[in-house]
Design an enzyme around this catalytic site. Structure first.
Site, PDB file in Angstrom:
ATOM      1  N   THR A  97      -9.351  -4.883   1.856  1.00  0.00           N
ATOM      2  CA  THR A  97      -9.090  -4.377   3.201  1.00  0.00           C
ATOM      3  C   THR A  97     -10.117  -5.018   4.116  1.00  0.00           C
ATOM      4  O   THR A  97     -11.319  -4.801   3.973  1.00  0.00           O
ATOM      5  CB  THR A  97      -9.192  -2.845   3.255  1.00  0.00           C
ATOM      6  OG1 THR A  97      -8.195  -2.298   2.399  1.00  0.00           O
ATOM      7  CG2 THR A  97      -8.968  -2.338   4.674  1.00  0.00           C
ATOM      8  N   LYS A 172      -2.514  -2.010   6.898  1.00  0.00           N
ATOM      9  CA  LYS A 172      -3.509  -1.218   6.172  1.00  0.00           C
ATOM     10  C   LYS A 172      -4.334  -0.356   7.132  1.00  0.00           C
ATOM     11  O   LYS A 172      -4.728   0.765   6.800  1.00  0.00           O
ATOM     12  CB  LYS A 172      -4.425  -2.134   5.352  1.00  0.00           C
ATOM     13  CG  LYS A 172      -5.470  -1.398   4.503  1.00  0.00           C
ATOM     14  CD  LYS A 172      -4.837  -0.457   3.478  1.00  0.00           C
ATOM     15  CE  LYS A 172      -5.871   0.376   2.724  1.00  0.00           C
ATOM     16  NZ  LYS A 172      -6.656  -0.396   1.750  1.00  0.00           N
ATOM     17  N   LYS A 240     -16.255   1.399   6.102  1.00  0.00           N
ATOM     18  CA  LYS A 240     -15.998   0.008   6.507  1.00  0.00           C
ATOM     19  C   LYS A 240     -14.601  -0.136   7.095  1.00  0.00           C
ATOM     20  O   LYS A 240     -14.404  -0.736   8.152  1.00  0.00           O
ATOM     21  CB  LYS A 240     -16.188  -0.911   5.300  1.00  0.00           C
ATOM     22  CG  LYS A 240     -15.819  -2.371   5.531  1.00  0.00           C
ATOM     23  CD  LYS A 240     -14.414  -2.727   5.023  1.00  0.00           C
ATOM     24  CE  LYS A 240     -14.293  -2.583   3.522  1.00  0.00           C
ATOM     25  NZ  LYS A 240     -12.958  -3.036   3.047  1.00  0.00           N
TER      26      LYS A 240
END
Length: 291
Positions: A97, A172, A240
């Site tokens: 990701t 995502k 993150k």
């Protein structure tokens, strides 16, 4: 003859994903910063390579699932990385990701080297990785996606091309935005059940199959109840992801109040030393605030 697959990143997710490829008959070469995390794969027949460059030289398809966008950039763009060493005509699939903008950059840099680069982040956690049922969200050229889809199908049960380079990462981000607010709700529901003197497992039996149902409720609420905070997905990596989503949303002039609140709670968990726990550990924060 099956394509040789290079796999870079054999952590919680990557280890199982690479194992499925081996079980499907693909020759697999691997690299991980910590070799010990690849030992099970090596014992099963994977071939160890000392650098990402060696993986790239040996493989027809290179898959990466590493930690942070900075790791992706290093693995792909350094002189000893993938794009400088991959065979012309090979495929590189980043399943980390990462940033949509970085995904577009890697695609463009790959074109200069005749390397077909796709972004294909995943959802489903350690359970999905172990079961080969991951949701895989892909971005890249349609012909490239069609060529490598059989490999993705080995690791995932829901494999969809969302558009051109970067589209997988944007999808995502949608996934992580939905999860961020959902995780707050799941943890609050379990803490509420306990505060009300209910049996939380019995509560789950009722609400899990109703309108409140979600993957997080079904898979992570039971872990909260049992006190199991081992990572299917690390808090540090979720933070993150939320940072990337917030930055991407801000670039589009979009406000994300639920995401922003969730990130503030996970930042508190990080400050308390819980970075390496699973995302379900948000329960600890909410439980502590209600004692």
């Amino acid at each position: 003859m099956n394509k040789t697959v290079g796999f870079i990143g054999t952590g919680v997710m990557g280890k199982s994903m690479a194992g499925h490829l081996m079980n499907a008959g693909y020759p697999v070469v691997v690299y991980n910063r910590t070799k010990a995390k690849a030992e099970d794969l090596l014992d099963a027949g994977a071939v160890w390579k000392e650098t990402p460059a060696e993986v790239a030289k040996a493989a027809d398809v290179i898959i990466t699932i590493v930690g942070y966008p900075s790791d992706v950039e290093a693995v792909y763009l350094k002189d000893d990385g993938i794009l400088a060493n991959a065979k012309p005509g090979s495929y590189a699939i980043d399943m980390t990701t990462s940033s949509p903008m970085l995904a577009k950059k890697l695609y463009e840099e790959g074109k200069k080297k005749n390397v077909h680069v796709l972004d294909a982040p995943v959802s489903g956690g350690d359970v999905g990785a172990k079961n080969g049922t991951l949701t895989i969200m892909a971005g890249g050229a349609e012909a490239d996606f069609n060529e490598i889809k059989p490999i993705l199908d080995v690791m995932g049960g829901n494999v969809i091309r969302q558009g051109e380079a970067g589209a997988g990462q944007h999808t995502k981000m949608c996934n992580q935005i939905a999860i961020a607010s959902n995780m707050m709700g799941v943890a609050e529901a379990i803490v509420y059940a306990e505060q009300a003197g209910l049996d939380p497992e019995r509560v789950l039996d009722s609400i899990g199959s109703g309108a409140a149902g979600s993957w997080s409720l079904s898979n992570l609420a039971p872990r909260m109840i049992k006190g199991d905070f081992e990572p299917g997905f690390y808090i540090k990596h979720f933070i993150k992801d939320m940072n990337i989503a917030i930055e991407s949303a801000e670039a589009m002039g979009m406000n994300t109040p639920g995401l922003t609140l969730a990130k503030s709670l996970y930042d508190q968990l990080s400050e308390q030393g819980h970075d390496d726990k699973g995302t379900q550990a948000i329960y600890l924060l909410l439980k502590g605030n209600n004692n």
